[in-house]
Design a protein around this motif. Structure first.
Motif, PDB file in Angstrom:
ATOM      1  N   ASP A 191      64.257  97.658  73.000  1.00  0.00           N
ATOM      2  CA  ASP A 191      64.546  98.611  71.920  1.00  0.00           C
ATOM      3  C   ASP A 191      64.992  97.887  70.649  1.00  0.00           C
ATOM      4  N   VAL A 192      65.918  96.955  70.808  1.00  0.00           N
ATOM      5  CA  VAL A 192      66.386  96.212  69.632  1.00  0.00           C
ATOM      6  C   VAL A 192      65.241  95.414  69.019  1.00  0.00           C
ATOM      7  N   MET A 193      64.420  94.812  69.848  1.00  0.00           N
ATOM      8  CA  MET A 193      63.309  94.025  69.331  1.00  0.00           C
ATOM      9  C   MET A 193      62.330  94.907  68.541  1.00  0.00           C
ATOM     10  N   ARG A 194      61.995  96.059  69.073  1.00  0.00           N
ATOM     11  CA  ARG A 194      61.054  96.950  68.389  1.00  0.00           C
ATOM     12  C   ARG A 194      61.602  97.428  67.053  1.00  0.00           C
ATOM     13  N   ILE A 195      62.843  97.901  67.050  1.00  0.00           N
ATOM     14  CA  ILE A 195      63.435  98.432  65.819  1.00  0.00           C
ATOM     15  C   ILE A 195      63.631  97.308  64.799  1.00  0.00           C
ATOM     16  N   LEU A 221      61.881  94.356  59.790  1.00  0.00           N
ATOM     17  CA  LEU A 221      61.291  93.169  59.176  1.00  0.00           C
ATOM     18  C   LEU A 221      59.954  93.518  58.504  1.00  0.00           C
ATOM     19  N   SER A 222      59.170  94.364  59.142  1.00  0.00           N
ATOM     20  CA  SER A 222      57.895  94.785  58.552  1.00  0.00           C
ATOM     21  C   SER A 222      58.115  95.551  57.258  1.00  0.00           C
ATOM     22  N   LEU A 223      59.153  96.391  57.244  1.00  0.00           N
ATOM     23  CA  LEU A 223      59.469  97.115  56.015  1.00  0.00           C
ATOM     24  C   LEU A 223      59.838  96.146  54.902  1.00  0.00           C
ATOM     25  N   ARG A 224      60.600  95.124  55.231  1.00  0.00           N
ATOM     26  CA  ARG A 224      60.965  94.124  54.219  1.00  0.00           C
ATOM     27  C   ARG A 224      59.707  93.451  53.658  1.00  0.00           C
ATOM     28  N   TYR A 225      58.805  93.048  54.535  1.00  0.00           N
ATOM     29  CA  TYR A 225      57.577  92.414  54.065  1.00  0.00           C
ATOM     30  C   TYR A 225      56.757  93.367  53.191  1.00  0.00           C
ATOM     31  N   SER A 226      56.718  94.636  53.554  1.00  0.00           N
ATOM     32  CA  SER A 226      55.940  95.585  52.759  1.00  0.00           C
ATOM     33  C   SER A 226      56.524  95.751  51.361  1.00  0.00           C
ATOM     34  N   LEU A 227      57.830  95.569  51.225  1.00  0.00           N
ATOM     35  CA  LEU A 227      58.500  95.725  49.937  1.00  0.00           C
ATOM     36  C   LEU A 227      58.407  94.485  49.045  1.00  0.00           C
TER      37      LEU A 227
END
Length: 389
Positions: free
Chosen positions: A167-171, A176-182
């Protein structure tokens, strides 16, 4: 150090720990060839240390952008490619709350590059199995998505996400993906810091100076001029009350693009998956698609989200990302504008000397409004493009 480390291994950044200096090292000592008491330079010591390293880096390392990470700072240190962090902190909720206040204080001192050890430097001995800590860790991490720098660090810890369970890994990966998208938005905000004296992590006084309620809030802040960040700072909640300052057109929920409120106190849902963040109407947010490294940022395809109900503009900045060619004009800017009344989005001619102007880029333009979402796909070749909705 130049020959044995930086040049030999192509090091990108230097971590200068303990630049205070630590353990009263200046006490009862003379500096400057024995001319002055060391205590005279205690507060300014980090400035002098980082200045020396920065100037040496630029002198000896051929056209590579310096990045220095230092535990202590002093006004003016931003001139030397320096970021700082809050030091060796704990991991509890109160410590997380204090990080927000500290970071905003650093920002208004003119030091734009700040962060913290996401998850805390000192962690519980059972950190990999402690569900209460897992919740705290995720809230630290999710907030760090909206900091000038995002990083995870811990004392005597294996901080890789997979050590904390599925769960922690997925969230965490989603954060991290959101950071890259920004990154297109963040890098453009960074250019605003360099060229126009801007600030990325912004206390609300910077954007809502006449709103007395906004001025009283310690933990909400703007990330750039478009995103309002509302960190989750207590455990096991599924609702929280946030304040949305008055702004033309109101606010949208960044998590799902739904319209939130025009202004005032607003009750929003909370889940462990993310923290609430809101976008001002009229904002133009460029987002990368499937980006996993900063090296491929410039020239990549991206999407543009336009948040309806107010006019808006944005300037997308790009350069090499790893050298000082921008000081000689080798950068590009793409100005964008949204006319709310005419429902027209304009991407203007690409300006500057960086990149191939005629190289087409696929851009998805998404208009987000109270009534839903409209999309257009365009091929931008560096010349003025008009999109009508």
């Amino acid at each position: 150090m130049r020959d044995s480390l930086v040049g030999r291994y192509n090091i990108d950044a230097l971590w200068l720990d303990a630049t205070e200096p630590e353990n009263d090292d200046l006490l009862d000592r003379k500096v400057c060839n024995g001319k002055y008491p060391g205590e005279m330079f205690r507060n300014a010591y980090p400035l002098i240390v980082n200045k020396a390293v920065y100037e040496g880096f630029r002198r000896d390392i051929d056209n590579k952008r310096a990045m220095l990470f230092t535990r202590s700072a002093f006004p003016g240190i931003q001139r030397y490619g320096v970021a700082t962090w809050s030091g060796d902190v704990g991991n509890d909720w109160e410590t997380l709350r204090r990080q927000i206040v500290a970071g905003l204080g650093i920002s208004v001192c003119g030091l734009p590059w700040w962060t913290y050890d996401a998850g805390g430097f000192f962690r519980p001995s059972n950190q990999y199995t402690d569900k209460n800590y897992h919740e705290r860790f995720l809230r630290w991490l999710q907030t760090s998505v909206y900091l000038p720098l995002m990083r995870v660090h811990g004392y005597m810890s294996n901080t890789e996400f997979w050590n904390y369970g599925e769960d922690v890994m997925r969230i965490s990966r989603n954060a991290l993906s959101l950071r890259y998208s920004l990154l297109p938005y963040i890098y453009s905000c960074a250019a605003d810091v360099t060229f126009r004296g801007g600030t990325i992590m912004r206390p609300l006084v910077m954007d809502f100076a006449t709103d007395t309620t906004a001025l009283s809030l310690k933990y909400q802040y703007m990330f750039g001029r478009s995103l309002l960040v509302t960190p989750v700072l207590e455990p096991e909640i599924n609702q929280m009350c946030v304040y949305l300052p008055e702004t033309e057109g109101g606010w949208y929920d960044f998590r799902d693009n739904s319209y939130a409120s025009n202004n005032g106190w607003y009750e929003t849902g909370v889940s462990i998956e993310n923290i609430p963040a809101f976008v001002r109407a009229g904002s133009i947010i460029p987002l990368s698609t499937e980006l996993t490294t900063t090296s491929s940022l410039s020239g990549a395809d991206f999407e543009i989200r336009i948040f309806n109900d107010a006019d808006g503009e944005f300037c997308l900045y790009e350069d090499n990302g790893n050298n000082y060619d921008y000081e000689s004009g080798l950068f590009s800017e793409i100005k964008m504008e949204w006319n709310n009344k005419k429902r027209v989005f304009t991407i203007f001619d690409k300006s500057g000397k960086f990149g191939n102007r005629r190289e087409g880029r696929n851009i998805k333009v998404i208009l987000i409004s109270k009534n839903g979402i409209s999309e257009r796909e365009i091929l931008y070749d560096g010349y003025k493009t008009v999109v009508k909705f």
